[in-house]
Design a protein around this motif. Structure first.
Motif, PDB file in Angstrom:
ATOM      1  N   LYS A   1     -32.587   7.612  -3.460  1.00 19.94           N
ATOM      2  CA  LYS A   1     -32.453   9.040  -3.187  1.00 19.94           C
ATOM      3  C   LYS A   1     -33.592   9.586  -2.334  1.00 19.94           C
ATOM      4  CE  LYS A   1     -29.495  10.672  -6.930  1.00 19.94           C
ATOM      5  NZ  LYS A   1     -29.413  11.545  -8.132  1.00 19.94           N
ATOM      6  N   LEU A   2     -34.724   8.871  -2.334  1.00 17.81           N
ATOM      7  CA  LEU A   2     -35.864   9.319  -1.541  1.00 17.81           C
ATOM      8  C   LEU A   2     -35.958   8.581  -0.218  1.00 17.81           C
ATOM      9  CD1 LEU A   2     -38.504   9.546  -4.394  1.00 17.81           C
ATOM     10  CD2 LEU A   2     -37.190  11.404  -3.375  1.00 17.81           C
ATOM     11  N   ASP A   3     -35.014   7.638   0.011  1.00 13.67           N
ATOM     12  CA  ASP A   3     -34.960   6.905   1.272  1.00 13.67           C
ATOM     13  C   ASP A   3     -36.295   6.245   1.604  1.00 13.67           C
ATOM     14  OD1 ASP A   3     -33.654   5.927   3.507  1.00 13.67           O
ATOM     15  OD2 ASP A   3     -34.193   7.634   4.761  1.00 13.67           O
ATOM     16  N   GLY A   4     -36.926   5.657   0.583  1.00 10.30           N
ATOM     17  CA  GLY A   4     -38.211   5.000   0.782  1.00 10.30           C
ATOM     18  C   GLY A   4     -38.409   3.891  -0.223  1.00 10.30           C
ATOM     19  N   ALA A   5     -39.562   3.237  -0.164  1.00  8.28           N
ATOM     20  CA  ALA A   5     -39.861   2.119  -1.051  1.00  8.28           C
ATOM     21  C   ALA A   5     -41.160   2.352  -1.800  1.00  8.28           C
ATOM     22  CB  ALA A   5     -39.949   0.817  -0.254  1.00  8.28           C
ATOM     23  N   ALA A   6     -41.175   1.945  -3.077  1.00 10.03           N
ATOM     24  CA  ALA A   6     -42.353   2.074  -3.921  1.00 10.03           C
ATOM     25  C   ALA A   6     -42.996   0.714  -4.114  1.00 10.03           C
ATOM     26  CB  ALA A   6     -41.960   2.654  -5.282  1.00 10.03           C
ATOM     27  N   ARG A   7     -44.312   0.646  -4.019  1.00  5.31           N
ATOM     28  CA  ARG A   7     -45.004  -0.605  -4.299  1.00  5.31           C
ATOM     29  C   ARG A   7     -45.184  -0.778  -5.794  1.00  5.31           C
ATOM     30  NH1 ARG A   7     -50.113  -2.252  -5.154  1.00  5.31           N
ATOM     31  NH2 ARG A   7     -51.063  -0.244  -4.661  1.00  5.31           N
ATOM     32  N   LEU A   8     -44.793  -1.941  -6.314  1.00  2.00           N
ATOM     33  CA  LEU A   8     -44.972  -2.247  -7.730  1.00  2.00           C
ATOM     34  C   LEU A   8     -46.359  -2.848  -7.923  1.00  2.00           C
ATOM     35  CD1 LEU A   8     -41.483  -3.902  -8.375  1.00  2.00           C
ATOM     36  CD2 LEU A   8     -42.158  -1.523  -8.776  1.00  2.00           C
ATOM     37  N   PRO A   9     -47.179  -2.289  -8.806  1.00  2.00           N
ATOM     38  CA  PRO A   9     -48.550  -2.779  -8.964  1.00  2.00           C
ATOM     39  C   PRO A   9     -48.577  -4.237  -9.406  1.00  2.00           C
ATOM     40  CG  PRO A   9     -48.226  -0.693 -10.122  1.00  2.00           C
ATOM     41  CD  PRO A   9     -46.881  -1.172  -9.706  1.00  2.00           C
ATOM     42  N   LEU A  10     -49.666  -4.931  -9.063  1.00  2.00           N
ATOM     43  CA  LEU A  10     -49.853  -6.300  -9.511  1.00  2.00           C
ATOM     44  C   LEU A  10     -49.877  -6.319 -11.035  1.00  2.00           C
ATOM     45  CD1 LEU A  10     -50.415  -9.172  -8.341  1.00  2.00           C
ATOM     46  CD2 LEU A  10     -52.839  -8.693  -8.719  1.00  2.00           C
ATOM     47  N   ALA A  11     -49.035  -7.183 -11.621  1.00  2.67           N
ATOM     48  CA  ALA A  11     -48.886  -7.208 -13.077  1.00  2.67           C
ATOM     49  C   ALA A  11     -48.989  -8.635 -13.589  1.00  2.67           C
ATOM     50  CB  ALA A  11     -47.543  -6.601 -13.477  1.00  2.67           C
ATOM     51  N   CYS A  12     -49.261  -8.750 -14.872  1.00  2.00           N
ATOM     52  CA  CYS A  12     -49.385 -10.039 -15.544  1.00  2.00           C
ATOM     53  C   CYS A  12     -48.151 -10.281 -16.402  1.00  2.00           C
ATOM     54  CB  CYS A  12     -50.631 -10.027 -16.435  1.00  2.00           C
ATOM     55  SG  CYS A  12     -50.875 -11.521 -17.430  1.00  2.00           S
ATOM     56  N   VAL A  13     -47.631 -11.504 -16.372  1.00  2.00           N
ATOM     57  CA  VAL A  13     -46.515 -11.852 -17.246  1.00  2.00           C
ATOM     58  C   VAL A  13     -46.835 -13.157 -17.967  1.00  2.00           C
ATOM     59  CG1 VAL A  13     -45.257 -13.005 -15.362  1.00  2.00           C
ATOM     60  CG2 VAL A  13     -44.017 -12.264 -17.395  1.00  2.00           C
ATOM     61  N   GLN A  14     -46.708 -13.116 -19.291  1.00  2.00           N
ATOM     62  CA  GLN A  14     -46.904 -14.286 -20.140  1.00  2.00           C
ATOM     63  C   GLN A  14     -45.557 -14.999 -20.291  1.00  2.00           C
ATOM     64  OE1 GLN A  14     -49.861 -15.204 -21.421  1.00  2.00           O
ATOM     65  NE2 GLN A  14     -51.079 -13.352 -21.034  1.00  2.00           N
ATOM     66  N   LEU A  15     -45.513 -16.297 -19.993  1.00  2.00           N
ATOM     67  CA  LEU A  15     -44.268 -17.050 -19.973  1.00  2.00           C
ATOM     68  C   LEU A  15     -44.329 -18.224 -20.935  1.00  2.00           C
ATOM     69  CD1 LEU A  15     -44.060 -17.165 -16.091  1.00  2.00           C
ATOM     70  CD2 LEU A  15     -42.507 -15.831 -17.533  1.00  2.00           C
ATOM     71  N   VAL A  16     -43.153 -18.620 -21.424  1.00  2.00           N
ATOM     72  CA  VAL A  16     -43.018 -19.846 -22.206  1.00  2.00           C
ATOM     73  C   VAL A  16     -41.870 -20.639 -21.601  1.00  2.00           C
ATOM     74  CG1 VAL A  16     -42.552 -20.881 -24.450  1.00  2.00           C
ATOM     75  CG2 VAL A  16     -43.893 -18.775 -24.310  1.00  2.00           C
ATOM     76  N   ASP A  17     -42.187 -21.811 -21.075  1.00  2.00           N
ATOM     77  CA  ASP A  17     -41.185 -22.699 -20.471  1.00  2.00           C
ATOM     78  C   ASP A  17     -40.493 -23.447 -21.617  1.00  2.00           C
ATOM     79  OD1 ASP A  17     -39.678 -24.207 -18.781  1.00  2.00           O
ATOM     80  OD2 ASP A  17     -41.339 -25.295 -17.871  1.00  2.00           O
ATOM     81  N   ALA A  18     -39.522 -22.783 -22.251  1.00  2.00           N
ATOM     82  CA  ALA A  18     -39.056 -23.192 -23.574  1.00  2.00           C
ATOM     83  C   ALA A  18     -38.103 -24.384 -23.592  1.00  2.00           C
ATOM     84  CB  ALA A  18     -38.379 -21.994 -24.258  1.00  2.00           C
ATOM     85  N   PHE A  19     -37.352 -24.599 -22.512  1.00  2.00           N
ATOM     86  CA  PHE A  19     -36.275 -25.579 -22.610  1.00  2.00           C
ATOM     87  C   PHE A  19     -35.969 -26.176 -21.245  1.00  2.00           C
ATOM     88  CE2 PHE A  19     -31.699 -26.323 -22.023  1.00  2.00           C
ATOM     89  CZ  PHE A  19     -31.432 -27.244 -23.031  1.00  2.00           C
ATOM     90  N   LYS A  20     -35.815 -27.505 -21.187  1.00  2.00           N
ATOM     91  CA  LYS A  20     -35.383 -28.187 -19.967  1.00  2.00           C
ATOM     92  C   LYS A  20     -34.383 -29.273 -20.348  1.00  2.00           C
ATOM     93  CE  LYS A  20     -39.587 -27.642 -17.158  1.00  2.00           C
ATOM     94  NZ  LYS A  20     -40.724 -28.355 -16.534  1.00  2.00           N
ATOM     95  N   GLU A  21     -33.366 -29.427 -19.501  1.00  2.00           N
ATOM     96  CA  GLU A  21     -32.361 -30.453 -19.751  1.00  2.00           C
ATOM     97  C   GLU A  21     -31.749 -30.880 -18.422  1.00  2.00           C
ATOM     98  OE1 GLU A  21     -28.298 -31.083 -22.448  1.00  2.00           O
ATOM     99  OE2 GLU A  21     -28.926 -29.066 -21.831  1.00  2.00           O
ATOM    100  N   ILE A  22     -31.504 -32.161 -18.264  1.00  2.00           N
ATOM    101  CA  ILE A  22     -30.804 -32.662 -17.092  1.00  2.00           C
ATOM    102  C   ILE A  22     -29.385 -33.028 -17.503  1.00  2.00           C
ATOM    103  CG2 ILE A  22     -30.699 -34.494 -15.356  1.00  2.00           C
ATOM    104  CD1 ILE A  22     -33.713 -34.575 -15.350  1.00  2.00           C
ATOM    105  N   VAL A  23     -28.401 -32.454 -16.820  1.00  2.00           N
ATOM    106  CA  VAL A  23     -26.996 -32.714 -17.124  1.00  2.00           C
ATOM    107  C   VAL A  23     -26.301 -33.220 -15.862  1.00  2.00           C
ATOM    108  CG1 VAL A  23     -26.935 -30.977 -18.938  1.00  2.00           C
ATOM    109  CG2 VAL A  23     -26.297 -30.334 -16.621  1.00  2.00           C
ATOM    110  N   GLU A  24     -25.295 -34.060 -16.076  1.00  2.00           N
ATOM    111  CA  GLU A  24     -24.521 -34.576 -14.953  1.00  2.00           C
ATOM    112  C   GLU A  24     -23.251 -33.760 -14.789  1.00  2.00           C
ATOM    113  OE1 GLU A  24     -22.773 -38.800 -13.142  1.00  2.00           O
ATOM    114  OE2 GLU A  24     -23.410 -38.672 -15.242  1.00  2.00           O
ATOM    115  N   ARG A  25     -23.001 -33.318 -13.566  1.00  2.00           N
ATOM    116  CA  ARG A  25     -21.804 -32.574 -13.222  1.00  2.00           C
ATOM    117  C   ARG A  25     -21.127 -33.264 -12.032  1.00  2.00           C
ATOM    118  NH1 ARG A  25     -24.402 -26.451 -13.673  1.00  2.00           N
ATOM    119  NH2 ARG A  25     -24.481 -26.393 -15.960  1.00  2.00           N
ATOM    120  N   PRO A  26     -19.909 -32.849 -11.689  1.00  2.00           N
ATOM    121  CA  PRO A  26     -19.208 -33.534 -10.593  1.00  2.00           C
ATOM    122  C   PRO A  26     -19.990 -33.592  -9.282  1.00  2.00           C
ATOM    123  CG  PRO A  26     -17.670 -32.177 -11.806  1.00  2.00           C
ATOM    124  CD  PRO A  26     -19.026 -31.879 -12.372  1.00  2.00           C
ATOM    125  N   ASP A  27     -20.832 -32.590  -9.012  1.00  2.00           N
ATOM    126  CA  ASP A  27     -21.576 -32.590  -7.742  1.00  2.00           C
ATOM    127  C   ASP A  27     -22.939 -33.245  -7.839  1.00  2.00           C
ATOM    128  OD1 ASP A  27     -22.610 -30.633  -9.384  1.00  2.00           O
ATOM    129  OD2 ASP A  27     -22.929 -29.176  -7.769  1.00  2.00           O
TER     130      ASP A  27
END
Length: 289
Positions: free
Chosen positions: A66-92
């Motif tokens: 509505k303001l026809d402009g862009a806002a800068r999002l401040p530099l932020a910190c995010v804490q992550l947990v890489d909880a799950f990984k799996e390799i699966v076979e599919r047709p491709d």
């Protein structure tokens, strides 16, 4: 496009990924709050107990349609947990499926750092406000990568509420009170029909080839389009909800976020290329237009 006299820098036009087409006179600039002009990035210390823990910086831009402009999002910190990984076979071929969770971390709270916005609204009147994005529940990050030729997509889902305060119109304070916020979370259309519940933002990261695009463990660009709900609780002695809703709320607000390469803080011997001795990320991303 006119430049607001209250802005600290040049006006920021709409992002090219999804240009704003609203009827406002537009330009919006995000400035750090007083006391936030530190020479170094904000504190962002990773969890050293959970061996799956990561920590990363994120930043970016968001269109305000509505303001026809862009806002800068401040530099932020995010804490992550890489909880799950799996390799699966599919047709491709073989696919790597990855699931992670995340929490914004600003001084121990689940929120982005507050940001002061200066823009033109209400017929070209310079207006300022402090914006606060608060995370309402745990972020999820789901990745599906075809291992050969290393292409895939990541979907980050997060529920965010927007609050406005310290509003001034043409230099005159406008008392919106302490509880001026969106009626519900900002939301996007979810590509999964079963999860299209209009209560969370969806950002997409695309891996185009080896080292080309977004991966959780390397960082990169995620983007999407969100709707800002109507406002509620605005005003002390008078109802300012319609005013804020008319100025800000609505669909089509494009977001382009950049995540830096994370620090594997849960690793007993974190890589110094990505982690400081204090378990903070070395890689600090810059917002991209």
């Amino acid at each position: 496009r006119a430049q607001t006299p209250m802005a600290a820098g040049p006006p920021i036009g709409p992002l090219t990924g999804a240009p704003a087409t609203g009827g406002g006179p537009g330009t919006l600039v995000i400035e750090p709050l007083p006391g936030e002009r530190a020479a170094r990035p904000p504190r962002c210390v990773g969890d050293t107990v959970d061996e799956l823990a990561l920590v990363a910086y994120v930043t970016g831009f968001s269109n305000v349609e509505k303001l026809d402009g862009a806002a800068r999002l401040p530099l932020a910190c995010v804490q992550l947990v890489d909880a799950f990984k799996e390799i699966v076979e599919r047709p491709d071929g073989f696919h790597l499926l990855q699931h992670a969770t995340g929490e914004l971390d600003y001084r121990g709270k689940r929120m982005m750092p507050p940001a002061k916005a200066t823009f033109l609204s209400f017929g070209g009147v310079p207006t300022t406000a402090t914006m606060e994005l608060t995370q309402l529940r745990t972020m999820t990050i789901d990745t599906d990568i075809l291992l050969l030729p290393s292409t895939g997509t990541t979907l980050a889902r997060v529920a965010l509420s927007l609050r406005l305060y310290d509003v001034e119109v043409n230099g005159v304070p406008l008392d919106v009170g302490p509880n001026c916020r969106t009626r519900g979370p900002l939301y996007s259309k979810d590509p999964d029909p079963a999860r299209d519940t209009r209560d969370h933002v969806v950002l997409t990261g695309v891996l185009k080839g080896p080292g080309d695009g977004y991966q959780l463990v390397t960082g990169g660009v995620l983007d999407g389009t969100v709707t800002i709900p109507p406002f509620t609780g605005c005003g002390v002695g008078e109802d300012l909800d319609p005013l804020l809703t008319a100025a800000v709320s609505g669909p089509g607000n494009y977001i382009k976020q950049v995540q830096g390469a994370p620090c594997s803080s849960g690793n007993p011997r974190p890589d110094p290329e990505f982690c400081t001795p204090g378990h903070e990320p070395v890689k600090v991303p810059k917002p991209e237009r």
